[in-house]
Write a protein that holds these residues in place. Structure first.
Motif, PDB file in Angstrom:
ATOM      1  N   VAL B  92       0.896  -1.154   0.117  1.00  0.00           N
ATOM      2  CA  VAL B  92       0.043   0.037  -0.135  1.00  0.00           C
ATOM      3  C   VAL B  92       0.782   1.222  -0.039  1.00  0.00           C
ATOM      4  CG1 VAL B  92      -1.867  -0.932   0.955  1.00  0.00           C
ATOM      5  CG2 VAL B  92      -0.068  -0.287   2.528  1.00  0.00           C
ATOM      6  N   ALA B  93       2.213   1.180  -0.195  1.00  0.00           N
ATOM      7  CA  ALA B  93       3.079   2.292  -0.276  1.00  0.00           C
ATOM      8  C   ALA B  93       2.705   3.589  -1.163  1.00  0.00           C
ATOM      9  CB  ALA B  93       4.909   1.744  -0.281  1.00  0.00           C
ATOM     10  N   ALA B  94       2.197   2.943  -2.209  1.00  0.00           N
ATOM     11  CA  ALA B  94       2.147   4.205  -3.242  1.00  0.00           C
ATOM     12  C   ALA B  94       1.039   5.055  -2.713  1.00  0.00           C
ATOM     13  CB  ALA B  94       1.554   3.314  -4.589  1.00  0.00           C
ATOM     14  N   HIS B  95       0.078   4.898  -2.264  1.00  0.00           N
ATOM     15  CA  HIS B  95      -0.880   5.801  -1.785  1.00  0.00           C
ATOM     16  C   HIS B  95      -0.648   6.137  -0.300  1.00  0.00           C
ATOM     17  CE1 HIS B  95      -3.148   2.301  -0.790  1.00  0.00           C
ATOM     18  NE2 HIS B  95      -3.546   2.963   0.203  1.00  0.00           N
ATOM     19  N   TRP B  96       0.098   5.579   0.521  1.00  0.00           N
ATOM     20  CA  TRP B  96       0.156   5.797   1.910  1.00  0.00           C
ATOM     21  C   TRP B  96       0.093   7.072   2.432  1.00  0.00           C
ATOM     22  CZ3 TRP B  96      -1.508   2.119   4.961  1.00  0.00           C
ATOM     23  CH2 TRP B  96      -1.507   2.194   6.283  1.00  0.00           C
ATOM     24  N   ILE B  97       1.221   7.796   1.718  1.00  0.00           N
ATOM     25  CA  ILE B  97       1.680   9.189   2.438  1.00  0.00           C
ATOM     26  C   ILE B  97       0.569  10.091   2.018  1.00  0.00           C
ATOM     27  CG2 ILE B  97       3.186  11.027   2.383  1.00  0.00           C
ATOM     28  CD1 ILE B  97       4.388   8.456   3.929  1.00  0.00           C
ATOM     29  N   ALA B  98       0.118   9.818   0.823  1.00  0.00           N
ATOM     30  CA  ALA B  98      -1.238  10.884   0.380  1.00  0.00           C
ATOM     31  C   ALA B  98      -2.511  10.895   1.036  1.00  0.00           C
ATOM     32  CB  ALA B  98      -1.096  10.769  -0.978  1.00  0.00           C
ATOM     33  N   ASP B  99      -2.592   9.461   1.502  1.00  0.00           N
ATOM     34  CA  ASP B  99      -3.851   9.188   2.102  1.00  0.00           C
ATOM     35  C   ASP B  99      -3.615   9.703   3.576  1.00  0.00           C
ATOM     36  OD1 ASP B  99      -6.495   8.013   2.708  1.00  0.00           O
ATOM     37  OD2 ASP B  99      -5.253   6.470   3.876  1.00  0.00           O
ATOM     38  N   ARG B 100      -2.686   9.373   4.315  1.00  0.00           N
ATOM     39  CA  ARG B 100      -2.338   9.710   5.714  1.00  0.00           C
ATOM     40  C   ARG B 100      -2.094  11.078   6.078  1.00  0.00           C
ATOM     41  NH1 ARG B 100       2.863   6.932   8.398  1.00  0.00           N
ATOM     42  NH2 ARG B 100       3.973   8.672   7.476  1.00  0.00           N
ATOM     43  N   GLN B 101      -1.184  11.735   5.324  1.00  0.00           N
ATOM     44  CA  GLN B 101      -1.040  13.342   5.623  1.00  0.00           C
ATOM     45  C   GLN B 101      -1.159  14.124   4.629  1.00  0.00           C
ATOM     46  OE1 GLN B 101       2.954  11.354   6.963  1.00  0.00           O
ATOM     47  NE2 GLN B 101       3.739  13.710   6.643  1.00  0.00           N
ATOM     48  N   SER B 102      -0.691  14.028   3.230  1.00  0.00           N
ATOM     49  CA  SER B 102      -0.647  15.052   2.269  1.00  0.00           C
ATOM     50  C   SER B 102      -2.251  15.594   1.889  1.00  0.00           C
ATOM     51  CB  SER B 102      -0.272  14.660   1.197  1.00  0.00           C
ATOM     52  OG  SER B 102       1.023  13.899   1.264  1.00  0.00           O
ATOM     53  N   GLY B 103      -3.241  14.734   2.044  1.00  0.00           N
ATOM     54  CA  GLY B 103      -4.395  14.964   1.936  1.00  0.00           C
ATOM     55  C   GLY B 103      -5.160  15.522   3.014  1.00  0.00           C
ATOM     56  N   PRO B 104      -5.031  14.950   4.207  1.00  0.00           N
ATOM     57  CA  PRO B 104      -5.404  15.871   5.357  1.00  0.00           C
ATOM     58  C   PRO B 104      -4.878  17.160   5.488  1.00  0.00           C
ATOM     59  CG  PRO B 104      -5.037  13.452   5.950  1.00  0.00           C
ATOM     60  CD  PRO B 104      -4.235  13.658   4.669  1.00  0.00           C
ATOM     61  N   LEU B 105      -3.549  17.329   5.314  1.00  0.00           N
ATOM     62  CA  LEU B 105      -2.912  18.665   5.071  1.00  0.00           C
ATOM     63  C   LEU B 105      -3.441  19.498   4.322  1.00  0.00           C
ATOM     64  CD1 LEU B 105      -0.364  20.268   6.451  1.00  0.00           C
ATOM     65  CD2 LEU B 105       0.628  19.907   4.128  1.00  0.00           C
TER      66      LEU B 105
END
Lengths: 364, 384
Positions: B92-105
């Motif tokens: 799940v690495a591809a979307h992990w950072i975007a889903d976890r923190q970039s999107g919420p930011l």
């Protein structure tokens, strides 16, 4: 927490602050009964919390009882309130009223049954109970036994029993109780399934100890925090040293972990008094002690190693209580049995408490 | 010690259906051979194909408003999804950072335009982000960053470099923390801003840094006069530090801080059960007990975060305990079975052991080292 619960906590804490002071905790080690403490808790109705009124209790729920035990642990209160609650719970679940007397129960395993034989108008009792909290001050002891007909839970008067005084690492009374063909005129008994009772005693006892241990851990953490905030060496307070910070953070971690483990176990208890959450909690809390006691003593150094300081009220209790109602190896075996019964890839279902629906189809 | 008390979470019954939906999805993927369980799959398992499928299911950005492509589910439901995917060791690495923190930011600080532009793409599992924090001379001491952006007509000119950037060679964008005013020694956290860097823009060079295994996850990313248009500034100029810190509580206490080696624990348990190894399972019961406790801590913090209660102290504490736990998994396993870890072994257990062992140094470094976390916890406790 409801308003009622806050009130219970407040008055319990008030009583403990007054009657579980350093001197009283120390005196209890010399075999002096903390009478004022016990009597006050009784007067405020704390001995019969979590028992419905129709069974002569004072109402409230198990959460109240365990919250009180948390404070018992925090204040190192040298009284058998946990044993009192365990006995209440066993009686209550059998539909029996709780008693006014102080009844104790052994803090180790209960597999060796007492022998109870009818004789004339009374009974002849033989058996031995080890590691019984404050038996010397108790009126009765709750044991599991067998008669000629069946297996029983029995309340035995201690008047004619032989008692060998002993104590745990914290100096709390842990006595041996012998009944060697003792004639007892009146015994309260109830037919029970022994395995079920043994299990319930272990789990309920294990949960009482877990809760008290986390209370003691809170005190240990508070004393450590106070020390590193107030004491200076090399011209700065101890908490400014990174080596000390690393220690302190680990203590905080163990407190937070054990605290949440125990709270989850308590919330499972009302639904299931022998839940796997209780096994997890006692094992997790027990395991913390090997880490926290050495750290607390290392930070408080020589002063914390003295009788004068109160750190040992908590650390010695933690060393003692982890032995009671199941040590690590006991609980490991219990949990391992559950693991052995799992299908492949089913561990996650156990952890999440949600069975794998698609997997069940496979099994068929 | 109120600051250390974590609430009990009883997961709503409705989440069970969701859980089983995810399990069925994973089972299908496993059986079709499109994925295989691996340790540390949220960092090492890069699969745009799977990310897109997860996006189609509505499991990325699932708490976000519908107008941005979200599904308006609760954060507890999101927790269920993420922990199920991690426990399965799904890539799940591809979307992990975007889903976890970039999107919420973006949701919290972004402009309407940014939200409409980025969030739906992220939620579809098509748009991936990297984290631009560490620099060659600013690791644990993040406030020492030197990468700077200077104001020019219509935007900013970015110069400097970021390091240890996981997946930058595969991601589309990086949220980059940089200086937009010179360093102020009296207020080290002032003058920083967050800019969205298009990693395909002119002036961006991405150079691999191979891990000790030879694998390529880390990168060094260089910026040479990279033009960042004004509309790619996130939040307020000068507010970058504070914005960045709000992300950390989510980053530190999530299930990825306790489950990175779960696939190994699962396989170990399978093996011991098959061997009827009672002694081995006694050891595993301790591990399971710790995991149960950590999960309850992590869940409790998720609840506090949802209620808006500050929790950076306990989040740091959970990351410390959780990553120590992840790290020990390979050590525990090797003493309970006669397997020998090997990355190209045909035995599932040996392969997972190797992954868990070789990835283990990273667990207690990324997202704040053990030492930094313990400093935060100790200072928090003394002040509490």
């Amino acid at each position: 927490m409801s308003e009622m619960q806050e009130m219970i906590m407040e008055s319990t804490e008030k009583i403990l602050k007054e009657y579980s002071k350093k001197e009283i905790v120390n005196e209890a080690e010399n075999g002096i009964w903390a009478k004022e403490l016990w009597d006050n808790l009784e007067a405020y109705g704390m001995l019969k919390v979590a028992v419905p009124e129709e069974l002569m209790g004072n109402g409230g729920d198990q959460y109240d009882a365990f919250s009180i035990l948390y404070l018992i642990g925090k204040y190192s209160a040298p009284i058998p309130l946990a044993e009192n609650y365990i006995v209440n719970k066993l009686l209550m679940d059998l539909g029996e009223s709780v008693q006014d007397e102080f009844i104790t129960i052994s803090a180790t395993e209960h597999k060796n049954l007492f022998q109870i034989r009818e004789k004339d108008d009374g009974w002849i009792v033989s058996g031995k109970a080890k590691y019984v909290p404050w038996a010397r001050f108790a009126q009765k002891i709750l044991v599991l036994g067998e008669t000629e007909e069946d297996t029983k839970l029995a309340l035995l008067p201690l008047d004619n029993a032989k008692i060998k005084e002993g104590k745990n690492l914290a100096g709390e009374a842990r006595d041996e109780v012998f009944f060697d063909n003792v004639y007892v005129e009146e015994i309260k008994t109830k037919s029970v399934d022994i395995e079920e009772q043994v299990e319930k005693i272990l789990y309920t006892g294990g949960l009482t100890r877990s809760v008290m241990m986390v209370g003691a851990l809170e005190n240990l953490l508070a004393l450590t925090k106070e020390h590193i905030s107030e004491r200076s060496q090399f011209g700065r307070p101890l908490y400014r040293f990174q080596a000390v910070q690393q220690h302190m953070a680990q203590l905080a971690g163990e407190f937070a972990a054990t605290n949440v483990a125990v709270k989850n176990a308590i919330s499972s208890y009302e639904k299931n008094p022998v839940s796997k959450e209780i096994a997890f909690a006692k094992l997790r809390v027990n395991e913390a002690i090997e880490k926290v006691n050495p750290i607390a003593h290392q930070i408080l150094a020589a002063i914390g190693f003295t009788f004068e300081h109160t750190l040992h009220h908590s650390t010695r209790r933690l060393w003692s209580w982890r032995e009671e109602f199941g040590k690590e190896s006991d609980w490991e075996q219990i949990i391992a049995k559950d693991l052995m019964n799992l299908n492949q890839n089913e561990l996650w279902s156990l952890i999440t408490n949600v069975e794998n629906s698609s997997q069940k189809v496979d099994v068929k | 010690m109120k600051a250390l008390r974590i609430p009990v979470v009883e997961l709503p019954k409705e989440t069970e259906a969701l859980r089983n939906e995810i399990r069925a999805f994973i089972k299908e993927e496993l059986e079709s051979g499109s994925i295989a369980p691996s340790c540390d799959s949220w960092l090492c398992g890069f699969s745009p194909e799977l990310s897109k499928k997860i996006g189609e299911k509505g499991w990325i950005g699932m708490t976000w408003p519908a107008e941005y492509g979200g599904k308006e589910r609760t954060s507890i439901e999101r927790y269920v999804v993420t922990e199920e995917l991690l426990a399965a060791g799904a890539p799940v690495a591809a979307h992990w950072i975007a889903d976890r923190q970039s999107g919420p930011l973006f949701l919290k600080f972004g402009t309407e335009k940014q939200k409409h532009f980025f969030l739906p793409k992220i939620a579809r599992g098509e748009c991936y982000f990297s984290i631009g924090l560490s620099e060659p001379n600013a690791g644990s001491d993040l406030a020492a960053i030197k990468t700077k952006a200077e104001k020019v007509e219509g935007g900013w000119l970015l110069n400097g470099s970021k390091i240890w950037t996981s997946g930058a060679h595969l991601a589309h964008y990086m949220i980059t923390l940089c200086r937009t005013s010179p360093q102020d020694i009296n207020n080290r956290h002032a003058g920083m801003s967050q800019l969205v860097v298009d990693l395909s823009a002119p002036g961006v060079t991405i150079r691999p840094i191979h891990l000790m295994t030879g694998e390529h996850h880390f990168n060094e990313v260089f910026f040479e006069d990279v033009f960042i248009p004004d509309n790619m500034v996130v939040g307020k100029i000068g507010n970058g530090w504070a914005q960045g810190m709000t992300e950390l509580a989510y980053e530190r206490s999530g299930p990825e801080r306790i489950l990175s080696t779960y696939p190994l624990l699962n396989e170990l348990t399978n093996t011991l059960i098959e061997n009827k190894d009672e002694k081995g399972l006694n050891e595993v019961s301790k591990v399971v007990t710790r995991l149960w406790t950590l999960r309850n801590m992590s869940l409790g913090i998720a609840k506090l975060l949802e209620e808006g209660i500050p929790s950076s102290l306990i989040a740091s504490l959970v990351k410390d305990l959780g990553t120590q736990f992840e790290q020990r998994m390979a050590e525990i396993t090797r003493l309970l079975v006669s397997a020998i870890p090997s990355i190209n072994s045909e035995s599932k257990l040996e392969k997972l052991m190797a992954q868990a062992m070789l990835q283990s140094p990273g667990f207690t470094l990324r997202g704040g080292t053990t030492e930094i976390l313990r400093g935060i916890v100790a200072k928090g406790v003394v002040k509490a």
